[in-house]
Scaffold this motif. Structure first.
Motif, PDB file in Angstrom:
ATOM      1  N   VAL A 136      70.365  16.873 167.928  1.00  0.00           N
ATOM      2  CA  VAL A 136      69.984  17.547 166.679  1.00  0.00           C
ATOM      3  C   VAL A 136      69.552  16.529 165.628  1.00  0.00           C
ATOM      4  N   LEU A 137      70.274  15.412 165.526  1.00  0.00           N
ATOM      5  CA  LEU A 137      69.904  14.372 164.562  1.00  0.00           C
ATOM      6  C   LEU A 137      68.544  13.765 164.894  1.00  0.00           C
ATOM      7  N   PHE A 138      68.295  13.546 166.156  1.00  0.00           N
ATOM      8  CA  PHE A 138      67.000  13.014 166.565  1.00  0.00           C
ATOM      9  C   PHE A 138      65.884  13.979 166.188  1.00  0.00           C
ATOM     10  N   LEU A 139      66.069  15.266 166.487  1.00  0.00           N
ATOM     11  CA  LEU A 139      65.050  16.267 166.160  1.00  0.00           C
ATOM     12  C   LEU A 139      64.880  16.421 164.648  1.00  0.00           C
ATOM     13  N   ALA A 140      65.977  16.356 163.906  1.00  0.00           N
ATOM     14  CA  ALA A 140      65.894  16.447 162.441  1.00  0.00           C
ATOM     15  C   ALA A 140      65.146  15.251 161.861  1.00  0.00           C
ATOM     16  N   THR A 141      65.345  14.077 162.439  1.00  0.00           N
ATOM     17  CA  THR A 141      64.622  12.884 161.987  1.00  0.00           C
ATOM     18  C   THR A 141      63.130  13.027 162.267  1.00  0.00           C
ATOM     19  N   LEU A 142      62.781  13.554 163.434  1.00  0.00           N
ATOM     20  CA  LEU A 142      61.371  13.802 163.749  1.00  0.00           C
ATOM     21  C   LEU A 142      60.772  14.825 162.782  1.00  0.00           C
ATOM     22  N   GLU A 143      61.516  15.857 162.491  1.00  0.00           N
ATOM     23  CA  GLU A 143      61.055  16.881 161.541  1.00  0.00           C
ATOM     24  C   GLU A 143      60.833  16.275 160.160  1.00  0.00           C
ATOM     25  N   LEU A 144      61.745  15.434 159.713  1.00  0.00           N
ATOM     26  CA  LEU A 144      61.612  14.763 158.422  1.00  0.00           C
ATOM     27  C   LEU A 144      60.365  13.881 158.399  1.00  0.00           C
ATOM     28  N   ALA A 145      60.153  13.124 159.470  1.00  0.00           N
ATOM     29  CA  ALA A 145      58.958  12.270 159.558  1.00  0.00           C
ATOM     30  C   ALA A 145      57.687  13.116 159.518  1.00  0.00           C
ATOM     31  N   TRP A 146      57.692  14.239 160.234  1.00  0.00           N
ATOM     32  CA  TRP A 146      56.529  15.118 160.254  1.00  0.00           C
ATOM     33  C   TRP A 146      56.242  15.670 158.857  1.00  0.00           C
ATOM     34  N   ILE A 147      57.256  16.079 158.150  1.00  0.00           N
ATOM     35  CA  ILE A 147      57.072  16.629 156.802  1.00  0.00           C
ATOM     36  C   ILE A 147      56.531  15.557 155.859  1.00  0.00           C
ATOM     37  N   ILE A 148      57.043  14.342 155.964  1.00  0.00           N
ATOM     38  CA  ILE A 148      56.555  13.254 155.100  1.00  0.00           C
ATOM     39  C   ILE A 148      55.078  12.986 155.379  1.00  0.00           C
ATOM     40  N   VAL A 149      54.724  12.868 156.642  1.00  0.00           N
ATOM     41  CA  VAL A 149      53.321  12.610 157.002  1.00  0.00           C
ATOM     42  C   VAL A 149      52.438  13.766 156.536  1.00  0.00           C
ATOM     43  N   LYS A 150      52.863  14.981 156.788  1.00  0.00           N
ATOM     44  CA  LYS A 150      52.081  16.164 156.402  1.00  0.00           C
ATOM     45  C   LYS A 150      51.884  16.215 154.886  1.00  0.00           C
ATOM     46  N   ASP A 151      52.934  15.920 154.125  1.00  0.00           N
ATOM     47  CA  ASP A 151      52.824  15.959 152.669  1.00  0.00           C
ATOM     48  C   ASP A 151      51.960  14.833 152.121  1.00  0.00           C
ATOM     49  N   ILE A 152      51.985  13.692 152.785  1.00  0.00           N
ATOM     50  CA  ILE A 152      51.187  12.553 152.309  1.00  0.00           C
ATOM     51  C   ILE A 152      49.697  12.768 152.559  1.00  0.00           C
ATOM     52  N   VAL A 153      49.341  13.352 153.702  1.00  0.00           N
ATOM     53  CA  VAL A 153      47.921  13.506 154.032  1.00  0.00           C
ATOM     54  C   VAL A 153      47.302  14.765 153.424  1.00  0.00           C
ATOM     55  N   ASP A 201      58.293  19.330 144.083  1.00  0.00           N
ATOM     56  CA  ASP A 201      58.967  20.193 145.057  1.00  0.00           C
ATOM     57  C   ASP A 201      58.963  19.582 146.452  1.00  0.00           C
ATOM     58  N   GLU A 202      57.909  18.841 146.786  1.00  0.00           N
ATOM     59  CA  GLU A 202      57.864  18.145 148.075  1.00  0.00           C
ATOM     60  C   GLU A 202      58.907  17.023 148.114  1.00  0.00           C
ATOM     61  N   LEU A 203      59.025  16.305 147.010  1.00  0.00           N
ATOM     62  CA  LEU A 203      60.038  15.245 146.935  1.00  0.00           C
ATOM     63  C   LEU A 203      61.441  15.813 147.088  1.00  0.00           C
ATOM     64  N   LEU A 204      61.716  16.935 146.413  1.00  0.00           N
ATOM     65  CA  LEU A 204      63.038  17.551 146.520  1.00  0.00           C
ATOM     66  C   LEU A 204      63.320  18.007 147.948  1.00  0.00           C
ATOM     67  N   GLU A 205      62.299  18.553 148.609  1.00  0.00           N
ATOM     68  CA  GLU A 205      62.461  18.968 150.005  1.00  0.00           C
ATOM     69  C   GLU A 205      62.746  17.762 150.898  1.00  0.00           C
ATOM     70  N   ILE A 206      61.998  16.680 150.693  1.00  0.00           N
ATOM     71  CA  ILE A 206      62.188  15.472 151.498  1.00  0.00           C
ATOM     72  C   ILE A 206      63.565  14.871 151.255  1.00  0.00           C
TER      73      ILE A 206
END
Length: 149
Positions: free
Chosen positions: A23-40, A50-55
């Motif tokens: 679960v931690l591994f998948l949550a870390t991948l999800e966090l990375a995906w959200i950061i990349v998605k929000d940056i691009v 709101d994106e910062l608060l979510e991250i």
């Protein structure tokens, strides 16, 4: 009979550790995906509040998961560990995460006082547990980050 129960208990704990690690591994991948998605997404390389608060909320959630993983592995596999102190430390981390991502504009004074009461109660409980155990770490225990505070 007791030895079989202990073996069964250790097997369950090992299963929980493996599942929590997944679960931690998948949550870390999800966090990375959200950061990349929000940056691009436009505006490029900028994050909205709101994106910062979510991250930050997801980041804290992963950190709580890591603390829970350590708690499961350390507390329930090592008999000499003070279970109550570790559970209290995890509870303090969880409420701190909630406070960090809280939008106080939408909350009443009563709710904020309730959160403050929870933080105060957890802090006093943690202090009393530490005081009961002499305030020092037991032989062989390495404190996790919240316990060093």
């Amino acid at each position: 009979m007791i030895t079989q129960i202990k073996k069964f208990e250790k097997m369950i704990i090992f299963s929980l550790v493996v599942m929590m690690a997944l679960v931690l591994f998948l949550a870390t991948l999800e966090l990375a995906w959200i950061i990349v998605k929000d940056i691009v997404s436009p505006p490029f390389l900028l994050l909205e509040i709101d994106e910062l608060l979510e991250i930050f909320g997801l980041f804290m959630l992963v950190l709580i998961g890591i603390e829970l993983l350590e708690t499961i592995a350390k507390t329930y596999l090592a008999q000499s560990t003070d279970h109550a102190r570790i559970v209290m430390a995890v509870a303090i981390i969880a409420i701190a995460r909630k406070v960090i991502i809280l939008d106080v504009k939408d909350l009443s004074g009563q709710v904020l006082l309730g959160i403050a009461a929870i933080i105060l109660a957890l802090s006093i409980g943690y202090y009393l547990i530490r005081r009961r155990s002499g305030g020092s770490e037991r032989e062989g225990d390495t404190p996790s980050e919240p316990e060093r505070l």
